[in-house]
Enzyme design. Structure first.
Site, PDB file in Angstrom:
ATOM      1  CD  GLU A 175      26.696  -3.076  -1.489  1.00  0.00           C
ATOM      2  OE1 GLU A 175      26.218  -1.924  -1.425  1.00  0.00           O
ATOM      3  OE2 GLU A 175      26.653  -3.874  -0.525  1.00  0.00           O
ATOM      4  CD  GLU A 367      22.174  -1.709  -3.076  1.00  0.00           C
ATOM      5  OE1 GLU A 367      22.385  -1.300  -1.913  1.00  0.00           O
ATOM      6  OE2 GLU A 367      22.429  -2.863  -3.456  1.00  0.00           O
TER       7      GLU A 367
END
Length: 470
Positions: A175, A367
């Protein structure tokens, strides 16, 4: 396009939320080890030391360090084709700047890979996932310092060399765009802002150094093992315009561009107009040194992975959502979880189309999941139908993107396939897993593992390659 028979179904975890064993095997402290846990809404705190009277949920987490054989056997029972996990940087280089890696730390991951190989589960390894060695934070200021590029590359070279032929799929920074979108820069970049510091300049520099480090790692990884497939990993909270008002459309575009800033460099190999427009708005540019632009061009990624949990809206007079590390407005057309995360399966299909249309590279959903409070019934069962409903709708949306929109998707690894500590809140009660772990927010519990209803449901999804959902 049809669902590939080689589709990588599996699950995802991260060392900082799951592994535990924080002082074992020669491991050093990480930035995550000094973040006090928030329990039931109490504000989390970050320091540069371990407070003797504080509770740190990551220190034990749910103890993969001592349960990895049992847990991987459970993943295999579900039928995993792939398991995404992260390597703890400070387990390999305890302070981050050592010349020689910690052999005991490397051996631990050797053992993990041996178990995965036993069950023919493909590893997907995240190299840098929210836990920089604390030594790099205190001594060098984390990613605000360009020296971290070299430390990161030494770490990457160690991993690529040690696990050559055993790990094919790699992600560089987890991320990475959370640095620009998050209110907790220490998670992604190890940065604790100082009073009076030019935060925008630090952010741009830290982002640039990570992007250069990632690009050089891609080149290095391909050189060490041409079979390596190395991807980026983006936080992708899709943003809609709140209304058809043109100004709201621009506001949503600018919010999404904070993600594309990083994706463009990873995939295109240069700072696009999206990036330079953000520089212009901030009145600043990153510290681009000679050779950096060539490095970015040479080290574009092989695939794009991303996290998707919810969407939000942007525009005038929107109600702000709470409960996550990123902000956004409340969409009146969507339901939400107990933590305020809006449930938007169609948004996943939209996101897959957006990312593939922009980058024309294979995609990997690494995810996706729903945090919820699970109840253990008197007979020991855990009937998490709400989780099944959430995941079923998102998997269907993914399959629509593949089969109806011709978007190439490599795999799907829902987040927290086993219960772990929430990164967003520091809680245990916010559970994601198919496997329940007996531990509470105060650190009490036996750590015993048990199968939830969703465990058997996901087992069937994998067995039928998703066809049971049609």
């Amino acid at each position: 396009m049809e669902m590939s028979k080689n589709f990588l179904w599996g699950g995802a975890t991260a060392a900082n939320q799951y592994e535990g064993g924080y002082q074992e095997g020669g491991r050093g402290l990480s930035i995550n080890d000094v973040e006090m846990g928030a329990r039931h809404g109490v504000q989390r705190e970050i320091h540069d030391y371990v407070h003797p009277d504080a509770y740190y949920p990551s220190h034990e987490a749910t103890d993969f360090y001592h349960h990895y054989k049992e847990d991987i056997a459970l993943f295999a029972e579900m039928g995993f084709k792939c398991y995404r996990f992260s390597i703890s940087w400070s387990r390999i280089f305890p302070n981050g700047d050592e010349e020689t890696p910690n052999e005991e730390g490397l051996k631990f991951y050797d053992n993990v890979l041996t178990e995965l190989e036993k069950y023919h589960i493909e590893p997907l390894v995240t190299i840098n996932h929210y836990e920089m060695p604390l030594g790099l934070v205190k001594k060098y200021g984390a990613w605000r310092n360009r020296k971290l590029i070299d430390f990161f590359l030494r770490y990457c070279e160690t991993l690529f060399t040690r696990y050559k032929g055993r790990v094919k799929y790699w992600l560089t920074h987890n991320e990475i765009n959370a640095l620009m979108r998050s209110n907790r820069p220490w998670h992604q970049a190890g940065i604790i802002y100082q009073e009076g510091e030019d935060k925008d300049q630090v952010m741009l520099n830290a982002a640039h150094y990570q992007l250069v480090a990632s690009a050089k790692a891609v080149v290095l990884g391909h050189k060490i093992d041409p079979e390596n497939q190395i991807g980026c990993m983006l936080l992708y909270p899709l943003t809609y315009a709140a209304t058809c008002r043109p100004e709201d459309q621009i506001a949503a575009m600018k919010k999404n561009n904070m993600t594309y800033y990083f994706g463009d460099v990873h995939c295109r190999g240069y700072y696009s107009n999206v990036c330079t427009a953000i520089w212009q708005e901030l009145g600043k540019k990153p510290d681009i040194q000679p050779g950096d632009e060539e490095a970015l061009k040479e080290g574009t990624v092989d695939f794009v992975s991303f996290s998707y949990y919810f969407s939000s809206i942007e525009g005038q007079n929107v109600e702000e959502l709470t409960g996550n590390i990123v902000s956004g407005g409340k969409n009146p057309y969507l339901e939400a979880t107990a933590w305020g995360w809006q449930i938007d399966p169609i948004g996943l299909r939209t996101s897959l189309n957006n990312l593939y249309d922009r980058y024309q590279k294979p995609l990997f959903i690494v995810e996706n999941g729903m945090g919820a409070i699970d109840t253990v019934e008197p007979d020991g069962s855990i009937n998490d139908d709400y989780r099944i409903d959430y995941l079923a709708k998102h998997i269907k949306a993914m399959m629509d993107a593949i089969e109806l929109d011709d978007v190439p998707v490599m795999g799907y690894t829902p987040w927290g396939c086993i219960d772990l500590v929430s990164a967003g809140t520091g809680e245990m009660r916010k559970r994601y897993g198919f496997i329940y772990v007996d531990k509470d927010d105060e650190g009490r519990g036996t750590l015993a593992r048990s199968r939830k209803k969703s465990f058997f449901w996901y087992q069937n999804v994998i067995k039928t390659n998703g066809q049971c959902l049609k």
